[in-house]
Design an enzyme around this catalytic site. Structure first.
Site, mmCIF file in Angstrom:
data_model
loop_
_atom_site.group_PDB
_atom_site.id
_atom_site.type_symbol
_atom_site.label_atom_id
_atom_site.label_comp_id
_atom_site.label_asym_id
_atom_site.label_seq_id
_atom_site.Cartn_x
_atom_site.Cartn_y
_atom_site.Cartn_z
ATOM 1 N N HIS A 286 27.590 38.612 6.888
ATOM 2 C CA HIS A 286 26.757 39.188 7.944
ATOM 3 C C HIS A 286 25.668 40.132 7.559
ATOM 4 O O HIS A 286 25.326 41.251 7.235
ATOM 5 C CB HIS A 286 27.307 39.578 9.241
ATOM 6 C CG HIS A 286 26.921 39.859 10.574
ATOM 7 N ND1 HIS A 286 26.199 40.565 11.118
ATOM 8 C CD2 HIS A 286 26.656 38.699 11.596
ATOM 9 C CE1 HIS A 286 25.866 40.877 12.387
ATOM 10 N NE2 HIS A 286 25.644 39.434 12.776
ATOM 11 N N ASP B 42 32.448 33.713 12.661
ATOM 12 C CA ASP B 42 32.319 31.796 12.209
ATOM 13 C C ASP B 42 33.225 31.287 11.684
ATOM 14 O O ASP B 42 34.200 30.128 11.552
ATOM 15 C CB ASP B 42 31.415 30.927 12.036
ATOM 16 C CG ASP B 42 29.549 31.108 12.969
ATOM 17 O OD1 ASP B 42 30.090 31.454 13.455
ATOM 18 O OD2 ASP B 42 28.827 31.858 12.087
#
Length: 450
Positions: free
Chosen positions: A328, A387
């Site tokens: 991320h 995710d």
């Protein structure tokens, strides 16, 4: 496309690729902030927001220092919002919408009134379903959602009014209708592309966003409270993620041009569809299916780790070298959204007899950071992002894979709306970053001499 057309496009593609290379060293030479990121990995500061905060590091002496991740909505830790909803056995997404739009937590009376208003707007305008969805179905629901947003302009009696009250009205209507738009687009896709039966149910105004969505996508309209509460949790976690994520930045950029609400939100949907953004959860699901197919013993850490190494080395799955669901831009130690979903998924996985598959996801989370660190050696360790587990949760809720990213949009319309309003109220300057041209000027050559 005919064979001759395909060959022609192929030749043009080669020409386009040959004439558009850029020497990567030039990015350093001109100190280009690729992806609007500084060399230390932090984002280039291009705006201010009071809507949400994504906390994953501190900067000390121009260096990023990783800290445990936090997600904050209007100053409130999202974990506290979730705990409050669970403690009161309530659906919490609608309260998040209120908080993001108006900046304050509602009283019970204010929340009840707001939920009633949202519920009253879930029906699509007259003839919209037939004319805008059924007559032009799409194999990709995100594209159909974007078209539905743009088509809503034609059903609005006052689409060009940029006043705050009118934009707020438009945003609330879109927030309410996104779940209906998505569900009907899915039903049309089932009918026209999958050859399956299509079920068009009416939304019920007394139901929450999560409840209505499950009702609309299922042929028997049935769902359990536990299923709806888990989907509601996912909606809360996806509702906002700061102004710098790609789709929210898109809202700011497009809104800064002084365009209408539908154009701005439609652009955001297009951004979210991308495989590097909201579409990543579908890539995770595809990767996990590949792992399950190629790893004989899912409980073997050795086998799982070896196959992840093959994926990282571009020897397996789609050969991109990416382990989807990992990494991320802000979070390093942990993505709080992933942590929350992982913990909630454990209970449901156990109830459904999917402990082995759940543990496989945990092994991916456990081994991937070290594998990618050793592979790239960039001094940065990464963590699992939301995710990795969101698709697994949706699959356990028997939600089809093609709806994973649209669910993200159903949630994020709340954050997009807040950012749209913030740009109108506090922006006032069109986004215009610089691109440096690196090509030399050339003397024009007449066509007969080429």
């Amino acid at each position: 496309m005919t064979e001759s057309e395909s060959l022609f496009i192929g030749r043009l593609s080669v020409l386009a690729e040959r004439n558009d290379p850029i020497d990567k060293s030039l990015y350093d030479k001109y100190d280009v902030k690729r992806g609007l990121r500084n060399k230390n990995g932090t984002g280039v500061l291009v705006g201010l927001t009071s809507i949400g905060d994504v906390v994953g590091y501190e900067v000390q002496d121009d260096k990023k220092i990783a800290i445990p991740g936090r997600l904050v909505y209007r100053g409130y830790n999202v974990e506290d919002l979730i705990k409050d909803a669970e403690a009161n056995n309530q659906f919490g997404y609608e309260q998040c919408v209120y908080l993001l739009l108006f900046g304050e937590l509602p009283t019970q009376s204010e929340l009840d009134h707001f939920k009633e208003y949202l519920g009253s707007l879930r029906q699509l305008p007259d003839n919209f379903t037939e004319d805008m969805i059924m007559k032009a179905p799409s194999a990709d629901i995100m594209n159909k959602l974007a078209r539905g947003v743009l088509a809503s302009y034609s059903y609005d009696s006052n689409p060009e009014d940029r006043s705050l009250s009118n934009v707020l009205r438009q945003c609330i209507e879109l927030t309410s209708r996104f779940s209906t738009l998505t569900a009907y687009a899915y039903q049309a896709k089932r009918r026209y592309y999958d050859g399956k039966s299509m079920y068009i149910h009416n939304p019920l105004p007394e139901l929450s966003t999560a409840e209505n969505f499950l009702r609309l996508i299922r042929n028997n309209k049935a769902f359990t409270d536990e299923e709806a509460k888990l989907l509601d949790l996912a909606l809360i976690l996806h509702a906002e993620h700061g102004g710098g994520n790609n789709s929210s930045l898109t809202v700011h950029v497009v809104s800064s041009a002084d365009t209408d609400t539908y154009s701005a939100i439609g652009a955001a949907v297009g951004s979210l569809k991308g495989r590097r953004h909201g579409g990543a959860n579908i890539q995770v699901s595809a990767m996990m299916d590949d792992i399950k197919e190629n790893v004989k013993d899912w409980s073997s850490e050795t086998e799982v780790k070896r196959y992840l190494e093959k994926i990282a080395n571009k020897e397996a799955f789609n050969r991109t070298g990416l382990i989807y669901g990992m990494g991320h831009a802000v979070y390093t130690i942990n993505d709080p959204r992933a942590t929350i979903l992982r913990d909630r998924a454990a209970k449901l996985a156990h109830e459904k007899g999917l402990d082995e598959e759940y543990n496989l996801y945990k092994m991916v989370e456990k081994f991937s950071p070290d594998i990618l660190y050793e592979k790239h050696g960039d001094g940065k360790k990464i963590c699992a992002n939301v995710d990795l587990y969101s698709g697994f949760v949706y699959s356990m809720l028997n939600i089809p894979q093609e709806l994973f990213t649209p669910i993200f949009a159903i949630s994020r319309i709340a954050g997009w709306s807040a950012h749209r309003i913030e740009e109108i109220v506090a922006g006032g300057k069109i986004y215009r970053p610089a691109y440096k041209n690196i090509s030399a000027e050339r003397a024009y050559v007449p066509i007969e001499k080429r």
